[in-house]
Enzyme design. Structure first.
Site, PDB file in Angstrom:
ATOM      1  N   CYS A 108       0.880  -1.159   0.000  1.00  0.00           N
ATOM      2  CA  CYS A 108       0.000   0.000   0.000  1.00  0.00           C
ATOM      3  C   CYS A 108       0.923   1.215   0.000  1.00  0.00           C
ATOM      4  CB  CYS A 108      -0.911  -0.004   1.233  1.00  0.00           C
ATOM      5  SG  CYS A 108      -2.054   1.386   1.257  1.00  0.00           S
ATOM      6  N   CYS A 111      -0.513   4.199   2.055  1.00  0.00           N
ATOM      7  CA  CYS A 111      -0.875   4.089   3.466  1.00  0.00           C
ATOM      8  C   CYS A 111      -0.450   2.722   3.982  1.00  0.00           C
ATOM      9  CB  CYS A 111      -2.384   4.311   3.601  1.00  0.00           C
ATOM     10  SG  CYS A 111      -2.970   4.324   5.286  1.00  0.00           S
ATOM     11  N   SER A 112      -1.383   1.891   4.388  1.00  0.00           N
ATOM     12  CA  SER A 112      -1.036   0.608   5.002  1.00  0.00           C
ATOM     13  C   SER A 112      -2.170  -0.393   4.862  1.00  0.00           C
ATOM     14  CB  SER A 112      -0.745   0.825   6.479  1.00  0.00           C
ATOM     15  OG  SER A 112      -1.882   1.431   7.081  1.00  0.00           O
ATOM     16  N   CYS A 113      -3.033  -0.216   3.871  1.00  0.00           N
ATOM     17  CA  CYS A 113      -4.165  -1.120   3.701  1.00  0.00           C
ATOM     18  C   CYS A 113      -3.650  -2.536   3.453  1.00  0.00           C
ATOM     19  CB  CYS A 113      -5.046  -0.660   2.549  1.00  0.00           C
ATOM     20  SG  CYS A 113      -5.821   0.928   2.886  1.00  0.00           S
TER      21      CYS A 113
END
Lengths: 208, 105
Positions: A108, A111-113
């Site tokens: 991601c 972000c950090s999905c």
């Protein structure tokens, strides 16, 4: 042009100030009846139960049950829910099947999905700025850091995740596992293999 | 060329190896995660994950670099709750001072 050269060097713990802000917001939201203290505790207990082992079971069933594999490729979320996970409020889930010619890797970049509704919160490396910067540019170099050196002629497909659609990589089924039960197979499926950075364990490597 | 967001890291330079060391979730992290799940639950719909993202992406570069992962979440949730009027800034600040007094007292 801003400089993105910074790296992350902070501890996982929160500074006292953020603990205070979080506590204050939580208490106010409880006072206002948005949710209850029990809701908070129940949610935390529920979150604790989602672990990489859940994803490993999905991969093992994918390997051993052709009908499940078909369903999982058509609708990953519905298939994952068959294994007992509560995915009612989860985003879409797509299964990415690795083959001897094709390796999927997920990131991601914004972000950090991650497939956290299936395997639990993402590891620190997945959230790190270095992984997010580098893996789209040099996936082979990054995977080599997991001792996962891919053959020259293998295609590498880096998939950038969104909030709406999460991906679960199905690593290649290791050789020498013919006739294994789902339970035995699941022990070969590591957390990191479901992000595509490493291979599943080979027979004899499990339990290390 | 459009200005990159502070969070938009894909493909940027940098050759340092990925730090593969992990840590066990800290209770604070579990609480923040639960807070987001409760606020985004379809039964409540107090905010969406996209809004969490927008809140994080609106941090300036200094804040983004300085805050830890879940600190960014807290600051984003705070901004979104104030923006939506779910919480009032004066009331939140009063509560923050109460909690602070309690934790240092």
């Amino acid at each position: 042009m801003s400089d993105h050269g910074h790296t992350e060097h902070h501890p996982p713990e929160a500074s006292p100030e953020f603990e205070i802000i979080e506590t204050a917001m939580r208490e106010l939201l409880i006072e206002k009846g948005v949710f209850s203290a029990d809701d908070v505790n129940n949610q935390m207990e529920k979150d604790e139960q989602i672990r990489p082992e859940n994803g490993a079971r999905i991969v093992a069933r994918f390997w051993s049950d052709p009908a499940f594999r078909e369903r999982a490729l058509a609708d990953g979320k519905a298939a994952a829910a068959e294994t007992g996970l509560d995915l009612n409020v989860a985003p879409d889930l797509v299964m990415l099947e690795n083959t001897p010619q094709l390796q999927h890797v997920t990131v991601c970049t914004l972000c950090s999905c991650s497939p956290m509704f299936v395997i639990g919160p993402p590891p620190d490396w997945y959230k790190s700025t270095t992984y997010r910067k580098r893996v789209v540019r040099d996936p082979r170099g990054v995977l080599a850091e997991w001792n996962n050196v891919l053959p020259e002629d293998m295609e590498v497909r880096v998939v950038d995740v969104t909030t709406e659609t999460r991906y679960l990589v199905i690593p290649l089924r290791p050789e020498g596992t013919e006739g294994w039960s789902e339970e035995e197979l699941a022990k070969l499926v590591t957390r990191d293999s479901m992000f595509g950075v490493e291979q599943a364990l080979r027979p004899g490597e499990a339990g290390r | 060329m459009a200005q990159r967001g502070v969070n938009d890291l894909g493909g940027l330079p940098g050759d340092e190896p990925v730090d593969r060391e992990d840590h066990e979730s800290h209770p604070f992290e579990k609480r923040v995660n639960a807070l987001l799940r409760l606020l985004t639950h379809p039964r409540r719909k107090m905010m969406r994950v996209d809004e969490l993202r927008r809140g994080i992406e609106s941090l300036n570069e200094t804040e983004y670099a300085k805050y830890s992962y879940y600190e960014r979440w807290v600051e984003s949730i705070r901004r979104i709750m104030l923006e939506k009027g779910v919480l009032d800034e004066a009331e939140l600040n009063r509560k923050i001072e109460q909690v602070r007094a309690r934790s240092t007292g």
